[in-house]
Structures are given as C-alpha cells and as structure tokens.
Scaffold this motif. Structure first.
Motif, PDB file in Angstrom:
ATOM      1  N   GLU A  74      45.915  61.678   8.475  1.00 43.19           N
ATOM      2  CA  GLU A  74      45.371  62.447   8.492  1.00 43.19           C
ATOM      3  C   GLU A  74      43.175  62.362   8.287  1.00 43.19           C
ATOM      4  O   GLU A  74      42.731  63.405   8.175  1.00 43.19           O
ATOM      5  CB  GLU A  74      45.385  63.074   7.513  1.00 43.19           C
ATOM      6  CG  GLU A  74      46.869  63.997   7.333  1.00 43.19           C
ATOM      7  CD  GLU A  74      47.907  64.995   6.286  1.00 43.19           C
ATOM      8  OE1 GLU A  74      48.066  65.022   5.889  1.00 43.19           O
ATOM      9  OE2 GLU A  74      46.400  65.301   5.156  1.00 43.19           O
ATOM     10  N   GLN A  75      43.524  61.177   8.608  1.00 38.19           N
ATOM     11  CA  GLN A  75      41.774  61.143   7.755  1.00 38.19           C
ATOM     12  C   GLN A  75      40.961  61.080   8.774  1.00 38.19           C
ATOM     13  O   GLN A  75      39.849  62.488   8.645  1.00 38.19           O
ATOM     14  CB  GLN A  75      41.209  59.379   6.891  1.00 38.19           C
ATOM     15  CG  GLN A  75      41.511  58.229   8.505  1.00 38.19           C
ATOM     16  CD  GLN A  75      41.449  57.285   7.411  1.00 38.19           C
ATOM     17  OE1 GLN A  75      41.351  57.316   6.727  1.00 38.19           O
ATOM     18  NE2 GLN A  75      41.021  56.083   8.284  1.00 38.19           N
ATOM     19  N   LEU A  80      36.911  65.807  10.435  1.00 40.99           N
ATOM     20  CA  LEU A  80      36.193  66.168  11.137  1.00 40.99           C
ATOM     21  C   LEU A  80      35.911  67.913  10.431  1.00 40.99           C
ATOM     22  O   LEU A  80      34.683  68.126  11.154  1.00 40.99           O
ATOM     23  CB  LEU A  80      37.352  66.430  12.811  1.00 40.99           C
ATOM     24  CG  LEU A  80      37.345  67.916  13.700  1.00 40.99           C
ATOM     25  CD1 LEU A  80      35.545  67.518  14.155  1.00 40.99           C
ATOM     26  CD2 LEU A  80      37.923  67.711  14.152  1.00 40.99           C
ATOM     27  N   VAL A  81      36.835  67.934  10.156  1.00 41.46           N
ATOM     28  CA  VAL A  81      36.635  69.530   8.395  1.00 41.46           C
ATOM     29  C   VAL A  81      35.086  68.998   8.349  1.00 41.46           C
ATOM     30  O   VAL A  81      34.416  70.396   8.002  1.00 41.46           O
ATOM     31  CB  VAL A  81      38.064  70.493   8.355  1.00 41.46           C
ATOM     32  CG1 VAL A  81      37.791  71.166   8.007  1.00 41.46           C
ATOM     33  CG2 VAL A  81      38.783  70.188   9.526  1.00 41.46           C
ATOM     34  N   LEU A 133      39.582  67.432  21.403  1.00 38.76           N
ATOM     35  CA  LEU A 133      39.689  68.769  20.209  1.00 38.76           C
ATOM     36  C   LEU A 133      38.085  68.520  19.737  1.00 38.76           C
ATOM     37  O   LEU A 133      37.932  69.229  20.082  1.00 38.76           O
ATOM     38  CB  LEU A 133      41.026  68.165  19.767  1.00 38.76           C
ATOM     39  CG  LEU A 133      41.502  69.222  18.788  1.00 38.76           C
ATOM     40  CD1 LEU A 133      41.500  71.006  19.365  1.00 38.76           C
ATOM     41  CD2 LEU A 133      41.935  68.994  17.083  1.00 38.76           C
ATOM     42  N   PRO A 134      37.989  67.279  19.029  1.00 33.18           N
ATOM     43  CA  PRO A 134      36.722  67.362  18.161  1.00 33.18           C
ATOM     44  C   PRO A 134      35.187  67.951  19.158  1.00 33.18           C
ATOM     45  O   PRO A 134      34.834  68.549  18.498  1.00 33.18           O
ATOM     46  CB  PRO A 134      36.889  65.990  17.547  1.00 33.18           C
ATOM     47  CG  PRO A 134      37.702  65.263  17.707  1.00 33.18           C
ATOM     48  CD  PRO A 134      38.834  66.431  18.814  1.00 33.18           C
ATOM     49  N   THR A 162      47.131  68.853  11.807  1.00 33.42           N
ATOM     50  CA  THR A 162      48.765  69.166  13.031  1.00 33.42           C
ATOM     51  C   THR A 162      48.482  68.463  14.423  1.00 33.42           C
ATOM     52  O   THR A 162      48.525  68.341  15.002  1.00 33.42           O
ATOM     53  CB  THR A 162      48.527  70.774  12.596  1.00 33.42           C
ATOM     54  OG1 THR A 162      49.805  70.912  11.756  1.00 33.42           O
ATOM     55  CG2 THR A 162      50.470  70.785  13.699  1.00 33.42           C
ATOM     56  N   LEU A 163      47.127  69.000  14.765  1.00 38.01           N
ATOM     57  CA  LEU A 163      46.745  68.910  16.364  1.00 38.01           C
ATOM     58  C   LEU A 163      45.983  67.434  16.879  1.00 38.01           C
ATOM     59  O   LEU A 163      46.527  66.938  17.131  1.00 38.01           O
ATOM     60  CB  LEU A 163      45.914  70.118  16.742  1.00 38.01           C
ATOM     61  CG  LEU A 163      45.476  71.579  16.626  1.00 38.01           C
ATOM     62  CD1 LEU A 163      44.900  72.036  16.334  1.00 38.01           C
ATOM     63  CD2 LEU A 163      46.862  71.708  17.844  1.00 38.01           C
ATOM     64  N   MET A 164      45.022  66.779  15.462  1.00 42.11           N
ATOM     65  CA  MET A 164      44.679  65.541  15.804  1.00 42.11           C
ATOM     66  C   MET A 164      46.039  64.178  15.409  1.00 42.11           C
ATOM     67  O   MET A 164      45.946  63.527  15.169  1.00 42.11           O
ATOM     68  CB  MET A 164      43.929  65.392  14.763  1.00 42.11           C
ATOM     69  CG  MET A 164      41.882  66.021  15.285  1.00 42.11           C
ATOM     70  SD  MET A 164      41.002  65.507  14.929  1.00 42.11           S
ATOM     71  CE  MET A 164      41.004  64.108  15.321  1.00 42.11           C
TER      72      MET A 164
END
Length: 205
Positions: A74-75, A80-81, A133-134, A162-164
């Motif tokens: 998840e990193q 990104l977030v 996506l990013p 979830t998406l990445m």
C-alpha cells in the motif's frame, strides 16, 4: 492463518487513519497561530507536494509517511494521498470515516456544478488504469483546490489503496469506481422544508 486476516485489515485501517489524522493535523498547525508550528507544517506540506513531481522527489514524502508503517503493498497509495493532501490541505470533515463520508464523486459533483468542463476530467479518471491513476488524481485534486471544495482523505486513501493494489480483486476495484460514479450522478439533497398545506378556505355565508 486465514483467521488473522480480519485483524490484519482492522489494524492496517487504523494505521491509515493515523496517517490521515497526521495530515489533517498539518492544516491545524497552519491555523494554530503558533509561528513555529505553522512554519513546520508549511515545510512538510511543501515536501509532500514536491514528492508528486517525479520519482526522484518521492523520498521527500518518506519522513511523513513511513512512521505510520504502511504495508509494502500500500505504500505507493499512501505516498500519493499524502502528496494530494498537501496539494489541497483542508480540516477534517465533520462526518466520521465510513459514516456519511464524502467520496471523490461527491466532491466532483460539487465542482461540476460550478465548472461543467470538469465532468470530462472525471470521466477520464473513471476509465484510467492504476498506472495512470496518480496523474489524473493530481489533476483532479488541483481542480478541487482551486474551487476550495472539500475532500474526505480518509475515504480517498481507502479507495486509492484498492485502485492501486497490484493484486486487488477486480470486483472491488469496479465497486470503487461505481461508488464514485453513483455519488457523482446522485441528485443533490434538497434542504428546503416542505411547504405547509394551505388552510382550507372558510365557507362564505
């Protein structure tokens, strides 16, 4: 071993909440009136924004993200977030995570009401793969920032994870996109109270 999966997920979600709480705390420091805290927050936010500008700058986000121990899978979503938050720092929404939280689709619906051309950007966002996506998220959050439209970063982090995720269940990925699209197209709630019934006319004599 499968018995450990629910506990693992709950514990990871708690770590996500702590990261996002730290991000919201940066905004609180900006507004604190404490010159030292505000300067520290501005420096951290600048580093997080810089982390979005290319792989060579990604390390700018490590000091803010890695203390919260993101799972390796998840990193990239966490980094990104964190950068997206620095692009559009806001106070935490009033609603609790998962309870009436504001999805990206809801925020963009508000944006399109002011800027109809943003709908095309949203449709592109719904269609891109995880590698693109990013880029599209960065563009979208910048638009939300210029219009000062809030975004729920607790919800966004869950959705972006979830998406990445390379091994994500395609059905879960599709569900996130459907949720965004449904919230985008959902009619805005009416705040107008129903008009009281008109009193019956008195018979005339």
């Amino acid at each position: 071993m499968s018995i450990q999966v629910p506990e693992y997920h709950d514990e990871v979600r708690a770590r996500r909440r702590r990261l996002v709480g730290h991000l919201y705390g940066l905004h609180a420091k900006l507004e604190s009136g404490n010159a030292y805290q505000a300067a520290e927050a501005r420096r951290t936010l600048a580093q997080l924004r810089r982390s979005l500008t290319g792989p060579q700058y990604e390390a700018e986000a490590y000091a803010a993200v890695f203390p919260f121990d993101p799972p390796q899978a998840e990193q990239q979503a966490w980094i990104l977030v964190a950068g997206l938050y620095a692009t559009h720092p806001r106070p935490r929404p009033r609603s609790a995570p998962g309870k009436g939280s504001r999805s990206l689709g809801t925020s963009i619906r508000t944006l399109v009401a002011e800027r109809p051309s943003a709908e095309r950007r949203f449709l592109q966002l719904l269609a891109v793969d995880r590698t693109s996506l990013p880029y599209y998220l960065r563009q979208t959050v910048r638009l939300l920032s210029t219009a000062d439209i809030p975004l729920d970063y607790d919800r966004l982090l869950d959705d972006v994870v979830t998406l990445m995720h390379k091994g994500a269940d395609p059905e879960r990925v599709h569900r996130v996109r459907l949720n965004w699209a449904r919230d985008f197209h959902r009619p805005a709630p009416s705040n107008a109270a129903p008009s009281p019934a008109a009193p019956a006319a008195s018979p005339t004599n």
